[in-house]
Design an enzyme around this catalytic site. Sequence first.
Site, PDB file in Angstrom:
ATOM      1  N   HIS A 254       0.821  -1.207   0.000  1.00 47.79           N
ATOM      2  CA  HIS A 254       0.000   0.000   0.000  1.00 47.79           C
ATOM      3  C   HIS A 254       0.858   1.261   0.000  1.00 47.79           C
ATOM      4  O   HIS A 254       0.475   2.279  -0.560  1.00 47.79           O
ATOM      5  CB  HIS A 254      -0.991  -0.020   1.163  1.00 47.79           C
TER       6      HIS A 254
ATOM      7  N   CYS B  37      -9.124  -4.214 -10.938  1.00 46.38           N
ATOM      8  CA  CYS B  37      -8.674  -2.947 -10.356  1.00 46.38           C
ATOM      9  C   CYS B  37      -7.341  -3.108  -9.623  1.00 46.38           C
ATOM     10  O   CYS B  37      -6.865  -2.178  -8.987  1.00 46.38           O
ATOM     11  CB  CYS B  37      -9.731  -2.355  -9.426  1.00 46.38           C
TER      12      CYS B  37
ATOM     13  N   GLU C 205     -10.440 -11.355  -4.384  1.00 43.60           N
ATOM     14  CA  GLU C 205      -9.069 -11.149  -3.897  1.00 43.60           C
ATOM     15  C   GLU C 205      -8.515 -12.382  -3.192  1.00 43.60           C
ATOM     16  O   GLU C 205      -7.356 -12.380  -2.772  1.00 43.60           O
ATOM     17  CB  GLU C 205      -9.031  -9.971  -2.919  1.00 43.60           C
TER      18      GLU C 205
ATOM     19  N   ASN D 140      -3.731  -7.560  -6.750  1.00 45.08           N
ATOM     20  CA  ASN D 140      -2.632  -7.424  -5.777  1.00 45.08           C
ATOM     21  C   ASN D 140      -2.813  -8.440  -4.662  1.00 45.08           C
ATOM     22  O   ASN D 140      -1.886  -9.161  -4.290  1.00 45.08           O
ATOM     23  CB  ASN D 140      -2.611  -6.014  -5.171  1.00 45.08           C
TER      24      ASN D 140
HETATM   25  C1  PEP Z   1      -5.972  -5.351  -4.898  1.00 44.36           C
HETATM   26  O1  PEP Z   1      -5.751  -6.054  -3.912  1.00 44.36           O
HETATM   27  O2  PEP Z   1      -5.631  -5.671  -6.061  1.00 44.36           O
HETATM   28  C2  PEP Z   1      -6.656  -4.063  -4.735  1.00 44.36           C
HETATM   29  C3  PEP Z   1      -7.038  -3.350  -5.777  1.00 44.36           C
HETATM   30  O3  PEP Z   1      -6.850  -3.613  -3.466  1.00 44.36           O
HETATM   31  P1  PEP Z   1      -5.657  -2.986  -2.573  1.00 44.36           P
HETATM   32  O4  PEP Z   1      -4.451  -2.867  -3.456  1.00 44.36           O
HETATM   33  O5  PEP Z   1      -6.115  -1.696  -2.051  1.00 44.36           O
HETATM   34  O6  PEP Z   1      -5.503  -4.039  -1.521  1.00 44.36           O
HETATM   35 MG    MG Z   2      -6.859  -5.570  -2.091  1.00 44.00          MG
END
Ligand code: PEP
Ligand code: MG
Length: 565
Positions: free
Chosen positions: A167, A480, A409, A432
């Site tokens: 992050h 995303c 996820e 991610n």
């Molecule tokens: C992800 O995990 O791909 C995502 C978009 O959420 P974050 O990166 O905020 O965990």
């Molecule tokens: Mg995420």
Amino acid sequence: MSVAERRILRHDREAELARLETASGAAEQQLERLRRQLSGGPGGTGLEIVDLHALIIRSPELGGEARRLINDECFAAEWAVTRALEQIRATFARLDDAYFRERAGDFDAATDRLLRVLIGLPELRSDANTPRGAVAVGVDLGPLDLFHLRRSGIEGMVGESGGPTSHAAIIARAFGLPYVVGARSITAKVRPGATIVVDGSRGDVVIDPDEETLRAYRARASADRERDRRMSATHSLASVTTDGVPIHLGANVESLAGVSAAVGAGAESIGLFRTEFLYLERPDLPSEQEQFEDAVAALRAARGIPITFRTLDLGADKLPLSVKIPAGPNPALGIRSTRFSLLRPDILRLQLRALYRASATGPLRFMFPLVSGLDELKKLRAVCDSVRGELGAERVAHDGAAALGVMIETPSAALTADHLARRCDFLSVGTNDLIQYTFAADRENGDVAHLHQPLHPAVLRLLKTLVETARAASVPISICGDMAGDPFLTWILVGLGFRELSMDRDRIPLVKAIVRGSSVEEAEALVREALAAEEETEVAELLRSRLESRFAAVIDGFIPVAAAA
Ligand code: PEP
Ligand code: MG
């Protein structure tokens, strides 16, 4: 800071206590000055940290214990403060709790300030005096550090640990700050004042470069800027392939401030609004009204394009000051995200009320992060139903039909996406986290960053299955995660069947350039070959052979190192 052990004579104790008192007052004055500077900044962010550091200096654990050590043990003031900090650190370490570990960093910073005054060193200023082009070098930079460093005028960062999809890295990109992670032992190698090159897109760090190297990097930086300038001119062009297929390009934002910039970059939607950043860096929880006003302002700034607000994704590395999140032995595998929201439905309800109220003012969707399976989705939907019922009873305007989506996820969500799809309005793949949990490799841990392999057959198969599942259920699916904004991977995603991608806004022109220069047909042909590959390096090589000469300027800096070698 290392301080040598030093004792004083018994009859000097009063003078030593007075010295500590004077230093504490001076440190407080420094903080007060910082407070005044921050008050003039946007939203007054950071003020609570300043207040916290002032409290720490006078706390019984630090200031009180240091006084006791001077009085009872005849310690010199700096040695007493250092010992007091060691005791605090030991207590925090025993607690084995990420929340407290994070707070320990504040004790370190406040103590460092006090020690510098005692020793007579200049204040380590993280304010307007930061020289232009300054680079911060650290062991472990968290998302909160990024906010502080940016405010202090730092223009680049290097961290020993951390992964490219951490992050902190995401925030750095949102701020446009070059940040290189996984630079082992860098803190031991760099001395203050050294010249350092940080190339965030290629992951290069060069300490004390010679003139020729400096010239080469400066030329690169200006070529990158020129490319960005040229590309940004495409913001009003349609994102359509050469065979006429529209590929919807949205933007990921972390705050209200990112929304209008995303619109300016040509985003067709805000595909991911990471709402949790409103909860960090403050001592209290945001009220319903504040969240409502923030969302309404975001919708206004979005000028009619829809915003997908992700509900709270707190926990793991995103720890608010206002509420304790039980971390457990593995924070990324513990109470995080939706798990926290279900543990604290009071907090979730407040957010949902705010967002539902905002939904009366503009196009808004809800998205739930880190859903493990149907059971959690049902619980989340039940909270939404109840909040809608409540607002209805109160006759408060809201869009009761606002779409509810699920982020894919976790492998468990991916494998049961058909069940989830039947009970939601859209799916969005957070690659991610999906990659982190598929490979069992913590995205915050630089030691396993090599396992973040978006082109691995495991990931390609998962994504293929997800597109097919969503199609079968007639539910839209988007991506995303960071993969969506990597122009080197656009052919893979389009070839797999994704028609909606959401990414950092500065990636939109790059991905659009690939979209506008390619056909779906050729992307699909490439994906057929990619799916037959056994290893990610084969897929990377395949992509490089097709894209490198055709899109050299666009993908420069995005080709994985192994494939380029
Ligand atoms: C992800 O995990 O791909 C995502 C978009 O959420 P974050 O990166 O905020 O965990
Ligand atoms: Mg995420």
